[in-house]
Enzyme design. Structure first.
Site, PDB file in Angstrom:
ATOM      1  N   ASP A 218     -11.242  14.091   0.833  1.00 44.56           N
ATOM      2  CA  ASP A 218     -11.862  13.862  -0.437  1.00 44.56           C
ATOM      3  C   ASP A 218     -13.134  15.222  -0.864  1.00 44.56           C
ATOM      4  O   ASP A 218     -13.713  15.421  -2.066  1.00 44.56           O
ATOM      5  CB  ASP A 218     -12.884  12.334   0.565  1.00 44.56           C
ATOM      6  CG  ASP A 218     -12.736  11.855   1.002  1.00 44.56           C
ATOM      7  OD1 ASP A 218     -11.495  10.843  -0.072  1.00 44.56           O
ATOM      8  OD2 ASP A 218     -12.114  11.569   1.680  1.00 44.56           O
ATOM      9  N   HIS A 246     -13.883   6.927   4.582  1.00 42.27           N
ATOM     10  CA  HIS A 246     -12.622   7.296   4.444  1.00 42.27           C
ATOM     11  C   HIS A 246     -12.463   6.266   2.488  1.00 42.27           C
ATOM     12  O   HIS A 246     -11.563   5.516   3.692  1.00 42.27           O
ATOM     13  CB  HIS A 246     -11.706   8.439   4.548  1.00 42.27           C
ATOM     14  CG  HIS A 246     -11.023   8.538   3.722  1.00 42.27           C
ATOM     15  ND1 HIS A 246     -10.402   9.538   3.099  1.00 42.27           N
ATOM     16  CD2 HIS A 246      -9.304   7.431   3.485  1.00 42.27           C
ATOM     17  CE1 HIS A 246      -9.341   9.200   2.065  1.00 42.27           C
ATOM     18  NE2 HIS A 246      -8.570   8.541   2.779  1.00 42.27           N
TER      19      HIS A 246
HETATM   20  N1  LIG Z   1      -6.805  10.188   5.913  1.00 39.27           N
HETATM   21  C1  LIG Z   1      -6.949  10.226   4.446  1.00 39.27           C
HETATM   22  O1  LIG Z   1      -7.563  11.316   3.921  1.00 39.27           O
HETATM   23  C2  LIG Z   1      -5.635  10.186   4.227  1.00 39.27           C
HETATM   24  C3  LIG Z   1      -4.732   9.018   5.232  1.00 39.27           C
HETATM   25  N2  LIG Z   1      -3.620   8.737   4.592  1.00 39.27           N
HETATM   26  C4  LIG Z   1      -2.745   7.983   5.675  1.00 39.27           C
HETATM   27  O2  LIG Z   1      -2.007   8.173   6.657  1.00 39.27           O
HETATM   28  C5  LIG Z   1      -1.004   7.914   7.060  1.00 39.27           C
HETATM   29  C6  LIG Z   1       0.231   8.382   6.832  1.00 39.27           C
HETATM   30  O3  LIG Z   1       0.717   8.031   5.532  1.00 39.27           O
HETATM   31  P1  LIG Z   1       2.072   9.271   5.172  1.00 39.27           P
HETATM   32  O4  LIG Z   1       2.535  10.502   6.015  1.00 39.27           O
HETATM   33  O5  LIG Z   1       2.145   8.986   3.759  1.00 39.27           O
HETATM   34  O6  LIG Z   1       3.653   7.595   5.082  1.00 39.27           O
HETATM   35  P2  LIG Z   1       4.654   7.159   6.151  1.00 39.27           P
HETATM   36  O7  LIG Z   1       4.675   6.195   5.318  1.00 39.27           O
HETATM   37  O8  LIG Z   1       5.541   8.645   5.078  1.00 39.27           O
HETATM   38  O9  LIG Z   1       4.773   7.827   7.136  1.00 39.27           O
HETATM   39  C7  LIG Z   1       4.096   7.626   8.087  1.00 39.27           C
HETATM   40  C8  LIG Z   1       4.920   7.652   9.043  1.00 39.27           C
HETATM   41  O10 LIG Z   1       3.606   6.597  10.372  1.00 39.27           O
HETATM   42  C9  LIG Z   1       4.305   6.576  11.492  1.00 39.27           C
HETATM   43  N3  LIG Z   1       4.286   4.902  12.329  1.00 39.27           N
HETATM   44  C10 LIG Z   1       4.506   3.519  11.715  1.00 39.27           C
HETATM   45  N4  LIG Z   1       4.468   3.133  12.025  1.00 39.27           N
HETATM   46  C11 LIG Z   1       4.369   3.874  13.603  1.00 39.27           C
HETATM   47  C12 LIG Z   1       3.564   2.878  15.168  1.00 39.27           C
HETATM   48  N5  LIG Z   1       3.490   1.861  14.957  1.00 39.27           N
HETATM   49  N6  LIG Z   1       2.947   3.814  16.156  1.00 39.27           N
HETATM   50  C13 LIG Z   1       3.186   5.101  15.355  1.00 39.27           C
HETATM   51  N7  LIG Z   1       3.361   5.690  14.565  1.00 39.27           N
HETATM   52  C14 LIG Z   1       3.804   4.896  13.889  1.00 39.27           C
HETATM   53  C15 LIG Z   1       5.451   6.866  10.820  1.00 39.27           C
HETATM   54  O11 LIG Z   1       6.564   7.058  12.071  1.00 39.27           O
HETATM   55  P3  LIG Z   1       8.248   6.353  12.245  1.00 39.27           P
HETATM   56  O12 LIG Z   1       9.380   6.018  10.898  1.00 39.27           O
HETATM   57  O13 LIG Z   1       8.502   7.407  13.666  1.00 39.27           O
HETATM   58  O14 LIG Z   1       8.508   4.564  12.740  1.00 39.27           O
HETATM   59  C16 LIG Z   1       6.001   7.543   9.826  1.00 39.27           C
HETATM   60  O15 LIG Z   1       6.374   8.653  10.336  1.00 39.27           O
HETATM   61  C17 LIG Z   1      -1.398   6.251   5.977  1.00 39.27           C
HETATM   62  O16 LIG Z   1      -2.273   5.656   6.995  1.00 39.27           O
HETATM   63  C18 LIG Z   1      -1.914   6.943   5.083  1.00 39.27           C
HETATM   64  O17 LIG Z   1      -3.179   5.381   4.497  1.00 39.27           O
HETATM   65  C19 LIG Z   1      -3.520   9.117   3.716  1.00 39.27           C
HETATM   66  C20 LIG Z   1      -3.321  10.219   2.638  1.00 39.27           C
HETATM   67  C21 LIG Z   1      -4.674  10.078   2.492  1.00 39.27           C
HETATM   68  O1  LIG Z   2      -4.879   5.149   0.814  1.00 41.76           O
HETATM   69  C1  LIG Z   2      -3.625   6.017   1.295  1.00 41.76           C
HETATM   70  O2  LIG Z   2      -3.117   5.977   2.179  1.00 41.76           O
HETATM   71  C2  LIG Z   2      -4.497   7.435   0.505  1.00 41.76           C
HETATM   72  C3  LIG Z   2      -6.020   7.713   1.133  1.00 41.76           C
HETATM   73  O3  LIG Z   2      -6.409   7.623   2.177  1.00 41.76           O
HETATM   74  C4  LIG Z   2      -6.069   8.617   0.060  1.00 41.76           C
HETATM   75  O4  LIG Z   2      -4.984   9.741  -0.876  1.00 41.76           O
HETATM   76  O5  LIG Z   2      -7.286   9.363   0.262  1.00 41.76           O
END
Ligand SMILES: NC(=O)C1=CN([C@@H]2O[C@H](COP(=O)(O)OP(=O)(O)OC[C@H]3O[C@@H](n4cnc5c(N)ncnc54)[C@H](OP(=O)(O)O)[C@@H]3O)[C@@H](O)[C@H]2O)C=CC1
Ligand SMILES: O=C([O-])CC(=O)C(=O)O
Length: 406
Positions: A218, A246
């Site tokens: 952000d 966030h």
């Molecule tokens: N704070 C910020 O600025 C931002 C936060 N995010 C957040 O980051 C997170 C991940 O995003 P992204 O990489 O795009 O998502 P993806 O859907 O590409 O990946 C999700 C990951 O989470 C893992 N996962 C799912 N369930 C579990 C569980 N129960 N325990 C542990 N790991 C788990 C999966 O692992 P596996 O495949 O091994 O199950 C996978 O590697 C989301 O929550 C998203 O909203 C995104 C953008 C910005």
């Molecule tokens: O909601 C999401 O997964 C994406 C997110 O947090 C962001 O882009 O800031």
């Protein structure tokens, strides 16, 4: 780890760089074959990998005694510690655990960490890459918690808080059990502020101050918008605070921001734009990107994780600061205690931080900060069952949304 997705039996092997091509089947299963050149570039001469026996054709060389215990996961990378000892110029190893290692953000983040860009070119690191298996092995120093369930169709935000909250409660317990009390934890998985609160509440052996919720994305977005409006390069924007959650209640602070050293309000005289357009663009940027691209920001999130860590391991430039979501436990801004709130921080570069005291406040800022504070207090009531504070009571404001939900 995602090993469970393609096999149920594991064999542990040590590979030399010349054998990496056979290893790539293991790595590419998790979309991380991009790591290979970086491993080579950093003279990684052994890689520890867990794969199914029928996928391993390479001869197994003796396992160094310095690798402790079992390695869980499809890929589990570490430097050869014996070689590290021999290379006197190397600093002592930093372990970094990353959950969600097979996800989109990690796909961009891991090779940036491995490239030396974050901790330094002469700093050996060991990446502990974790997926579905909730085990944290030999965890010290840094944990980057990305793994979380994305919000599915028809899922209420309260459901998301509960489902992902349970992941972060487990991970807090795991960190508490095995991590160094010095570990620094960056929570990325959404809703990241409240997930960070849940995580720290489940890890009483680790100082609450060591937990961060990622709001650097952000901050970067806000700097970018000010730079575009002012017609300057991005790096001319400093002192950018994101206050609060966030989510779409976050407050990008243009009152304290500076452009080329001058107050942003003196450079951009269009107050209407600052108060309305700028604020809303930053708050909703995640959602706009999802609409445009169909997926949430991955590369820019990875960059912002790198920025967030680098801000804690390098001294903050004189007069500047950075934003990070931290535990409120005595703050000069009158923000409620016992939540994770994004605030302006400075660091000496030792991994720790302190809050910036001398910031300006006006009614516009105060009013919006209160809204984000109210949202986080409501989120906290929703997860009482996960923080040890009794029954949950969910009364979330209706318009509360993740940046990606708009
Ligand atoms: N704070 C910020 O600025 C931002 C936060 N995010 C957040 O980051 C997170 C991940 O995003 P992204 O990489 O795009 O998502 P993806 O859907 O590409 O990946 C999700 C990951 O989470 C893992 N996962 C799912 N369930 C579990 C569980 N129960 N325990 C542990 N790991 C788990 C999966 O692992 P596996 O495949 O091994 O199950 C996978 O590697 C989301 O929550 C998203 O909203 C995104 C953008 C910005
Ligand atoms: O909601 C999401 O997964 C994406 C997110 O947090 C962001 O882009 O800031």
């Amino acid at each position: 780890m995602a090993v469970a997705d393609f096999t149920t039996t594991y064999k542990e092997s040590i590979f030399l760089p010349s054998q990496l091509s056979s290893l790539s089947s293991c790595l590419s299963n998790t979309r991380s074959h991009v790591l290979k050149p970086y491993l080579r570039a950093r003279n990684v001469n052994k890689v520890y990998c867990s794969v199914a026996p029928n996928e391993v054709q390479t001869p197994v060389v003796p396992q160094p005694t310095s690798i402790k215990g079992e390695c869980y996961g499809v890929f589990c990378l570490t430097y050869d510690l014996k070689a590290a000892e021999e290379t006197k110029s190397w600093k002592s190893l930093i372990n970094i655990a990353v959950s969600g290692a097979a996800g989109m953000i990690s796909n961009h983040l891991l090779f940036k960490l491995a490239s030396g860009e974050v901790f330094g070119q002469d700093q050996p690191i060991a990446l502990k890459l974790l997926g579905s298996e909730r085990s944290f092995q030999a965890l010290e120093e840094w944990a980057i918690l990305i793994g979380a369930k994305p919000r599915g169709p028809g899922m209420e935000r309260a459901d998301l808080l509960d489902i992902n909250g349970q992941i972060f409660a487990e991970q807090g317990k795991a960190l508490n059990a095995v991590a160094s009390s010095n570990v620094k934890v960056i929570v990325v998985g959404n809703p990241c502020n409240t997930n960070a609160l849940i995580c720290l509440k489940n890890a009483p052996n680790i100082p609450a101050k060591n937990f961060h919720a990622l709001t650097r994305l952000d901050e970067n977005r806000a700097k970018c918008q000010l730079a575009l409006k002012a017609g300057v390069f991005y790096d001319k924007v400093s002192n950018m605070t994101i206050w609060g959650n966030h989510s779409t209640t976050q407050v990008p602070d243009f009152l304290n921001a500076r452009i080329s050293g001058f107050p942003a309000k003196d450079v951009i005289k269009d107050t209407k734009w600052l108060e309305n357009d700028f604020t809303e663009i930053v708050q909703k940027r995640g959602g706009v990107l999802i609409k445009k691209w169909g997926r949430s920001s991955a590369a820019s999130t990875a960059v912002s994780i790198v920025d967030a860590i680098r801000s804690l391991v390098t001294p903050t430039p004189e007069g500047d600061w950075f934003s990070t979501g931290v535990y409120t436990n005595g703050n000069p801004y009158g923000i409620a205690e016992d939540i994770v709130f994004s605030m302006p921080c400075r660091s000496d570069g030792d991994g720790d931080y302190e809050l910036v005291k001398d910031v300006l406040m006006d009614d516009f800022l105060r009013e919006r900060i209160k809204k984000s504070e109210a949202e986080l207090l409501a989120e906290k009531r929703c997860v009482g069952h996960l923080t040890g504070e009794g029954d949950a009571y969910c009364d979330l404001p209706e318009d509360t949304m993740l940046p990606g939900e708009v």
